[in-house]
Scaffold this motif. Structure first.
Motif, PDB file in Angstrom:
ATOM      1  N   ILE A   6       0.882  -1.362   0.084  1.00 19.53           N
ATOM      2  CA  ILE A   6       0.108   0.000  -0.054  1.00 19.53           C
ATOM      3  C   ILE A   6       0.718   1.199   0.063  1.00 19.53           C
ATOM      4  O   ILE A   6       0.578   2.331  -0.849  1.00 19.53           O
ATOM      5  N   GLU A   7       1.931   1.198   0.961  1.00 14.91           N
ATOM      6  CA  GLU A   7       2.825   2.213   0.921  1.00 14.91           C
ATOM      7  C   GLU A   7       3.554   2.454  -0.394  1.00 14.91           C
ATOM      8  O   GLU A   7       3.580   3.517  -1.017  1.00 14.91           O
ATOM      9  N   GLY A   8       3.823   1.370  -1.222  1.00 14.94           N
ATOM     10  CA  GLY A   8       4.494   1.688  -2.646  1.00 14.94           C
ATOM     11  C   GLY A   8       3.469   2.190  -3.463  1.00 14.94           C
ATOM     12  O   GLY A   8       3.771   2.887  -4.628  1.00 14.94           O
ATOM     13  N   ILE A   9       2.354   1.806  -3.633  1.00 16.96           N
ATOM     14  CA  ILE A   9       1.122   2.207  -4.302  1.00 16.96           C
ATOM     15  C   ILE A   9       1.030   3.728  -4.079  1.00 16.96           C
ATOM     16  O   ILE A   9       0.977   4.658  -5.382  1.00 16.96           O
ATOM     17  N   SER A  10       0.981   3.972  -2.820  1.00 16.78           N
ATOM     18  CA  SER A  10       0.793   5.598  -2.556  1.00 16.78           C
ATOM     19  C   SER A  10       1.818   6.343  -3.211  1.00 16.78           C
ATOM     20  O   SER A  10       1.653   7.497  -3.378  1.00 16.78           O
ATOM     21  N   ILE A  11       2.962   5.866  -2.838  1.00 17.98           N
ATOM     22  CA  ILE A  11       4.145   6.809  -3.309  1.00 17.98           C
ATOM     23  C   ILE A  11       4.108   6.870  -4.987  1.00 17.98           C
ATOM     24  O   ILE A  11       4.299   7.808  -5.643  1.00 17.98           O
ATOM     25  N   SER A  12       3.561   5.608  -5.761  1.00 19.87           N
ATOM     26  CA  SER A  12       3.494   5.824  -7.107  1.00 19.87           C
ATOM     27  C   SER A  12       2.441   6.663  -7.602  1.00 19.87           C
ATOM     28  O   SER A  12       2.691   7.416  -8.341  1.00 19.87           O
ATOM     29  N   LEU A  13       1.339   6.499  -6.608  1.00 21.55           N
ATOM     30  CA  LEU A  13       0.180   7.743  -7.288  1.00 21.55           C
ATOM     31  C   LEU A  13       0.611   8.803  -6.969  1.00 21.55           C
ATOM     32  O   LEU A  13       0.103  10.041  -7.579  1.00 21.55           O
ATOM     33  N   ASN A  14       1.312   9.367  -5.790  1.00 20.15           N
ATOM     34  CA  ASN A  14       1.747  10.556  -5.493  1.00 20.15           C
ATOM     35  C   ASN A  14       2.786  11.222  -6.634  1.00 20.15           C
ATOM     36  O   ASN A  14       2.623  12.281  -6.864  1.00 20.15           O
ATOM     37  N   ALA A  15       3.670  10.231  -7.007  1.00 22.40           N
ATOM     38  CA  ALA A  15       4.623  10.621  -8.141  1.00 22.40           C
ATOM     39  C   ALA A  15       3.970  10.864  -9.328  1.00 22.40           C
ATOM     40  O   ALA A  15       4.441  11.904 -10.021  1.00 22.40           O
ATOM     41  N   GLU A  16       2.807  10.138  -9.636  1.00 22.28           N
ATOM     42  CA  GLU A  16       2.103  10.356 -11.013  1.00 22.28           C
ATOM     43  C   GLU A  16       1.033  11.770 -10.800  1.00 22.28           C
ATOM     44  O   GLU A  16       1.037  12.371 -11.875  1.00 22.28           O
ATOM     45  N   PHE A  17       0.366  11.778  -9.948  1.00 17.27           N
ATOM     46  CA  PHE A  17      -0.885  12.603  -9.703  1.00 17.27           C
ATOM     47  C   PHE A  17      -0.293  13.983  -9.017  1.00 17.27           C
ATOM     48  O   PHE A  17      -1.356  14.890  -9.008  1.00 17.27           O
ATOM     49  N   GLY A  18       0.632  13.820  -8.039  1.00 18.18           N
ATOM     50  CA  GLY A  18       0.852  14.999  -7.450  1.00 18.18           C
ATOM     51  C   GLY A  18       0.316  15.447  -6.004  1.00 18.18           C
ATOM     52  O   GLY A  18      -0.509  14.327  -5.750  1.00 18.18           O
ATOM     53  N   ASP A  19       0.639  16.289  -5.467  1.00 14.73           N
ATOM     54  CA  ASP A  19       0.031  16.430  -4.144  1.00 14.73           C
ATOM     55  C   ASP A  19      -1.693  16.790  -4.006  1.00 14.73           C
ATOM     56  O   ASP A  19      -2.204  17.057  -3.038  1.00 14.73           O
ATOM     57  N   ASN A  20      -2.185  17.131  -4.994  1.00 17.73           N
ATOM     58  CA  ASN A  20      -3.576  17.615  -5.221  1.00 17.73           C
ATOM     59  C   ASN A  20      -4.561  16.633  -5.092  1.00 17.73           C
ATOM     60  O   ASN A  20      -5.759  16.828  -5.151  1.00 17.73           O
ATOM     61  N   TYR A  21      -4.225  15.434  -5.088  1.00 17.46           N
ATOM     62  CA  TYR A  21      -5.016  14.153  -5.034  1.00 17.46           C
ATOM     63  C   TYR A  21      -4.436  13.478  -3.545  1.00 17.46           C
ATOM     64  O   TYR A  21      -3.306  13.112  -3.562  1.00 17.46           O
ATOM     65  N   THR A  22      -5.465  13.122  -2.921  1.00 15.72           N
ATOM     66  CA  THR A  22      -5.246  12.867  -1.603  1.00 15.72           C
ATOM     67  C   THR A  22      -5.548  11.123  -1.700  1.00 15.72           C
ATOM     68  O   THR A  22      -6.266  10.654  -2.360  1.00 15.72           O
ATOM     69  N   THR A  23      -4.571  10.216  -0.967  1.00 18.07           N
ATOM     70  CA  THR A  23      -4.720   9.087  -0.988  1.00 18.07           C
ATOM     71  C   THR A  23      -5.040   8.397   0.259  1.00 18.07           C
ATOM     72  O   THR A  23      -4.516   8.725   1.601  1.00 18.07           O
ATOM     73  N   TYR A  24      -6.337   7.644   0.449  1.00 15.75           N
ATOM     74  CA  TYR A  24      -6.457   7.390   1.653  1.00 15.75           C
ATOM     75  C   TYR A  24      -6.267   5.606   1.857  1.00 15.75           C
ATOM     76  O   TYR A  24      -6.560   5.037   0.816  1.00 15.75           O
ATOM     77  N   THR A  25      -6.120   5.115   3.001  1.00 18.65           N
ATOM     78  CA  THR A  25      -5.704   3.858   3.314  1.00 18.65           C
ATOM     79  C   THR A  25      -6.744   3.118   4.481  1.00 18.65           C
ATOM     80  O   THR A  25      -6.849   2.107   4.222  1.00 18.65           O
ATOM     81  N   GLU A  26      -7.329   4.136   5.097  1.00 15.95           N
ATOM     82  CA  GLU A  26      -8.352   3.685   5.879  1.00 15.95           C
ATOM     83  C   GLU A  26      -9.876   4.422   5.747  1.00 15.95           C
ATOM     84  O   GLU A  26      -9.701   5.452   4.995  1.00 15.95           O
ATOM     85  N   SER A  27     -10.686   3.749   6.049  1.00 20.65           N
ATOM     86  CA  SER A  27     -12.189   4.219   5.704  1.00 20.65           C
ATOM     87  C   SER A  27     -12.392   5.600   6.302  1.00 20.65           C
ATOM     88  O   SER A  27     -11.977   5.890   7.374  1.00 20.65           O
ATOM     89  N   VAL A  28     -13.203   6.361   5.543  1.00 21.25           N
ATOM     90  CA  VAL A  28     -13.180   7.979   5.872  1.00 21.25           C
ATOM     91  C   VAL A  28     -14.657   8.077   5.904  1.00 21.25           C
ATOM     92  O   VAL A  28     -15.389   7.885   4.944  1.00 21.25           O
ATOM     93  N   GLU A  29     -15.422   8.298   7.317  1.00 17.21           N
ATOM     94  CA  GLU A  29     -16.740   8.448   7.310  1.00 17.21           C
ATOM     95  C   GLU A  29     -17.213   9.649   6.653  1.00 17.21           C
ATOM     96  O   GLU A  29     -18.295   9.719   6.119  1.00 17.21           O
ATOM     97  N   GLN A  30     -16.670  10.534   6.947  1.00 18.17           N
ATOM     98  CA  GLN A  30     -17.218  12.086   6.511  1.00 18.17           C
ATOM     99  C   GLN A  30     -15.790  12.986   6.167  1.00 18.17           C
ATOM    100  O   GLN A  30     -14.666  12.624   6.379  1.00 18.17           O
ATOM    101  N   GLY A  31     -16.110  13.926   5.090  1.00 17.71           N
ATOM    102  CA  GLY A  31     -14.856  14.835   4.641  1.00 17.71           C
ATOM    103  C   GLY A  31     -14.124  14.163   3.609  1.00 17.71           C
ATOM    104  O   GLY A  31     -12.802  14.577   3.599  1.00 17.71           O
ATOM    105  N   LEU A  32     -14.542  13.478   2.713  1.00 20.78           N
ATOM    106  CA  LEU A  32     -13.709  12.750   1.557  1.00 20.78           C
ATOM    107  C   LEU A  32     -13.455  14.110   0.801  1.00 20.78           C
ATOM    108  O   LEU A  32     -14.352  14.521   0.016  1.00 20.78           O
ATOM    109  N   LYS A  33     -12.178  14.346   0.571  1.00 26.14           N
ATOM    110  CA  LYS A  33     -11.740  15.325  -0.323  1.00 26.14           C
ATOM    111  C   LYS A  33     -11.604  14.807  -1.577  1.00 26.14           C
ATOM    112  O   LYS A  33     -10.470  13.990  -1.986  1.00 26.14           O
ATOM    113  N   GLU A  34     -12.381  15.354  -2.710  1.00 23.06           N
ATOM    114  CA  GLU A  34     -12.041  14.600  -3.978  1.00 23.06           C
ATOM    115  C   GLU A  34     -11.176  15.772  -4.869  1.00 23.06           C
ATOM    116  O   GLU A  34     -11.492  17.005  -4.490  1.00 23.06           O
ATOM    117  N   PRO A  35     -10.507  15.331  -5.634  1.00 25.88           N
ATOM    118  CA  PRO A  35     -10.308  14.042  -6.304  1.00 25.88           C
ATOM    119  C   PRO A  35      -9.241  13.290  -5.391  1.00 25.88           C
ATOM    120  O   PRO A  35      -8.525  13.782  -4.747  1.00 25.88           O
TER     121      PRO A  35
END
Length: 141
Positions: A6-35
């Motif tokens: 999961i950490e490796g995937i998160s690092i690859s996602l951040n490298a491809e999409f940048g800091d404007n995209y949040t990566t969650y690894t635990e469920s979020v009840e409220q306040g999901l910030k899109e994209p």
């Protein structure tokens, strides 16, 4: 090991999409910030291969929640193409691992991207060395 993937995937996602995209690894009840991305393992398996060697399969799901509500399909299609490229190889615990069985589907306006990271592991056995060995030999002749 799944957390390392999961950490490796998160690092690859951040490298491809940048800091404007949040990566969650635990469920979020409220306040999901899109994209954003939500990364989790669907069904890991651990199968004995030979002796102390095991074959681990880790089917991962990366969900993408688009920001443009009017053009969800177009945005999800663009993101899925980028995911095919950036998740083909990820770094897990310092080693390069290749993603296989990649596919994507869109359900209720959310992109579900599936990829497997499968590999062999070898379990080392902890052995306690002997403290002292004595031997006596007598020879006739």
């Amino acid at each position: 090991m799944i957390n390392s993937i999961i950490e490796g995937i998160s690092i690859s996602l951040n490298a491809e999409f940048g800091d404007n995209y949040t990566t969650y690894t635990e469920s979020v009840e409220q306040g999901l910030k899109e994209p954003c991305f939500f990364v989790f393992c669907i069904n890991p398996t651990n199968r004995v291969f030979l002796g102390k060697r095991y074959f681990k399969t880790n089917q991962m799901c990366i969900q993408y929640f688009p920001v443009d509500k009017d053009h969800k399909k177009e945005e999800c299609n663009t993101v899925s193409e980028r995911l095919f490229d950036c998740l083909e190889y990820i770094t897990v615990s310092g080693d390069l691992v290749r993603g296989t069985k990649m596919n994507a589907e869109m359900v209720d306006g959310v992109l579900n991207f599936f990829v497997n990271y499968d590999f062999y592991v070898y379990k080392k056995e902890d052995t306690v060395p002997m403290e002292e060995l004595s031997e006596s030999v007598s020879v006739k002749g």
